[in-house]
Design a protein around this motif. Structure first.
Motif, PDB file in Angstrom:
ATOM      1  N   LYS A 142       0.820  -1.211   0.000  1.00 28.38           N
ATOM      2  CA  LYS A 142       0.000   0.000   0.000  1.00 28.38           C
ATOM      3  C   LYS A 142       0.854   1.261   0.000  1.00 28.38           C
ATOM      4  O   LYS A 142       0.563   2.216  -0.722  1.00 28.38           O
ATOM      5  N   SER A 143       1.912   1.282   0.808  1.00 32.81           N
ATOM      6  CA  SER A 143       2.743   2.483   0.889  1.00 32.81           C
ATOM      7  C   SER A 143       3.484   2.746  -0.420  1.00 32.81           C
ATOM      8  O   SER A 143       3.553   3.890  -0.888  1.00 32.81           O
ATOM      9  N   THR A 144       4.031   1.699  -1.043  1.00 28.49           N
ATOM     10  CA  THR A 144       4.717   1.869  -2.327  1.00 28.49           C
ATOM     11  C   THR A 144       3.735   2.278  -3.410  1.00 28.49           C
ATOM     12  O   THR A 144       4.035   3.131  -4.251  1.00 28.49           O
ATOM     13  N   LEU A 145       2.535   1.699  -3.388  1.00 32.70           N
ATOM     14  CA  LEU A 145       1.503   2.064  -4.360  1.00 32.70           C
ATOM     15  C   LEU A 145       1.149   3.541  -4.229  1.00 32.70           C
ATOM     16  O   LEU A 145       1.063   4.264  -5.232  1.00 32.70           O
ATOM     17  N   SER A 146       0.962   4.018  -3.011  1.00 34.37           N
ATOM     18  CA  SER A 146       0.623   5.426  -2.784  1.00 34.37           C
ATOM     19  C   SER A 146       1.750   6.333  -3.257  1.00 34.37           C
ATOM     20  O   SER A 146       1.510   7.412  -3.814  1.00 34.37           O
TER      21      SER A 146
END
Length: 207
Positions: A142-146
């Motif tokens: 999720k953090s890398t996607l954001s």
């Protein structure tokens, strides 16, 4: 910050240890995945580097075993193999990103710093019982996607995978995996860019 290194090549373990010590971090090196996992379970770490080809337990199995114990710690895979199918297998297993050999100190330091910031972002989000807070879907953090989404939303022009990789300090196979996910979910458009020579190269932009 403690960094665990798992690689069967002694000279590379030494080189990586020197790089991380110079950066002010605490490296601990192990010659294989089995010893590295034991060290992680006994002493903990903030980030892990795993070689792809190792005796006893290879990098892929090592990543799987680490993820059974910890879903959040950044895992960077050391490899000379840039094939997307290999990257996909590692990302599915829970790898965070890749560091290509031969290792370049500035690139590696920047990559480690980035993933520690992304981990801090993940920890800052209020915890819930669902794994969605860490992984949106298999192989997608999720953090890398954001992080990639924000870049694309702010970018004024369509960019290639290589351009995005350079700007964000993420490996090309990682960026490609996330772009494919975003295109599939209708958030990003892939635009063929025809070159004078060779095959067209896709550029990506936020919809």
């Amino acid at each position: 910050m403690r960094i665990i290194i798992m690689d069967d090549e002694q000279s590379l373990r030494y080189t990586l240890s020197e790089i991380f010590t110079f950066a002010g971090w605490e490296p601990i090196a192990y010659p294989n995945g089995r010893e590295g996992i034991e060290g992680f379970l006994n002493h903990g770490a903030d980030i892990i580097l795993v070689d792809y080809h190792m005796p006893e337990i290879d990098g892929l199995e090592t990543v799987c075993l680490i993820r059974e114990q910890d879903q959040q710690i950044p895992i960077l895979v050391l490899t000379v193999d840039e094939r997307q199918e290999i990257a996909d297998r590692f990302l599915d297993a829970g790898a965070t990103d890749f560091a290509l050999k031969p290792v370049k100190a500035p690139d590696l330091i920047a990559r480690v710093q980035l993933h520690m910031r992304l981990l801090d972002m993940t920890k800052a989000v209020q915890a819930t019982p669902k794994m969605y807070d860490v992984f949106v879907t298999k192989g997608i953090s999720k953090s890398t996607l954001s992080y990639i989404e924000r870049y694309l939303m702010d970018c004024q022009h369509p960019s290639t995978v290589e351009e995005i990789s350079k700007e964000l300090s993420l490996a090309v196979p990682t960026v490609y995996r996330y772009l494919t996910y975003l295109v599939h979910n209708g958030k990003v458009r892939s635009i063929p860019s025809y070159q004078k020579v060779g095959r067209p190269k896709n550029r990506y932009c936020w919809i």
